[in-house]
Design a protein around this motif. Structure first.
Motif, short mmCIF file in Angstrom:
data_model
loop_
_atom_site.label_atom_id
_atom_site.label_comp_id
_atom_site.label_asym_id
_atom_site.label_seq_id
_atom_site.Cartn_x
_atom_site.Cartn_y
_atom_site.Cartn_z
N UNK A 16 48.76 -22.01 83.79
CA UNK A 16 47.94 -20.88 84.24
C UNK A 16 47.35 -20.15 83.03
N UNK A 17 48.18 -19.86 82.02
CA UNK A 17 47.70 -19.15 80.84
C UNK A 17 46.65 -19.97 80.10
N UNK A 18 46.86 -21.25 80.01
CA UNK A 18 45.90 -22.13 79.34
C UNK A 18 44.57 -22.17 80.10
N UNK A 19 44.64 -22.23 81.42
CA UNK A 19 43.43 -22.29 82.24
C UNK A 19 42.63 -20.99 82.14
N UNK A 23 46.37 -18.15 76.54
CA UNK A 23 47.53 -18.72 75.86
C UNK A 23 47.68 -18.16 74.44
N UNK A 24 46.59 -18.04 73.70
CA UNK A 24 46.65 -17.52 72.33
C UNK A 24 47.14 -16.08 72.33
#
Length: 96
Positions: A16-19, A23-24
């Motif tokens: 979810x964070x990557x999408x 994420x960073x």
């Protein structure tokens, strides 16, 4: 409705964070959160504030002598924080 294989909650959150492209920022927050674990309670006692902005961790230290001592260990601290986070998120540390 199609059935899928079970996934770990940790993997679902990472996906979810990557999408969302977060994420960073999440890793930067983790780096700031892990500061006390990396330096220990003795150094953390003198830490008044910390945050990460564009790969640079800013740490406010209330003791001038400790700030000077930590400046000598910047490279080691960067490696230790990145190891704790699990990804190279910190490029430098600035002590204030």
């Amino acid at each position: 409705m199609k059935r899928t294989e079970p996934q770990l909650l940790n993997d679902i959150i990472k996906d979810y964070l990557r999408a969302d492209g977060m994420e960073q920022r999440h890793n930067e927050q983790r780096a700031a959160y892990l500061w006390p674990e990396v330096v220990g309670p003795g150094v953390n006692r003198y830490t008044t504030r910390r945050y990460v902005h564009q790969g640079v961790m800013h740490v406010y230290i209330s003791s001038a002598s400790l700030k000077n001592e930590l400046a000598f260990h910047k490279d080691r601290l960067v490696r230790a924080i990145n190891d704790a986070v699990g990804t190279p998120v910190i490029t430098s540390i600035t002590f204030h």
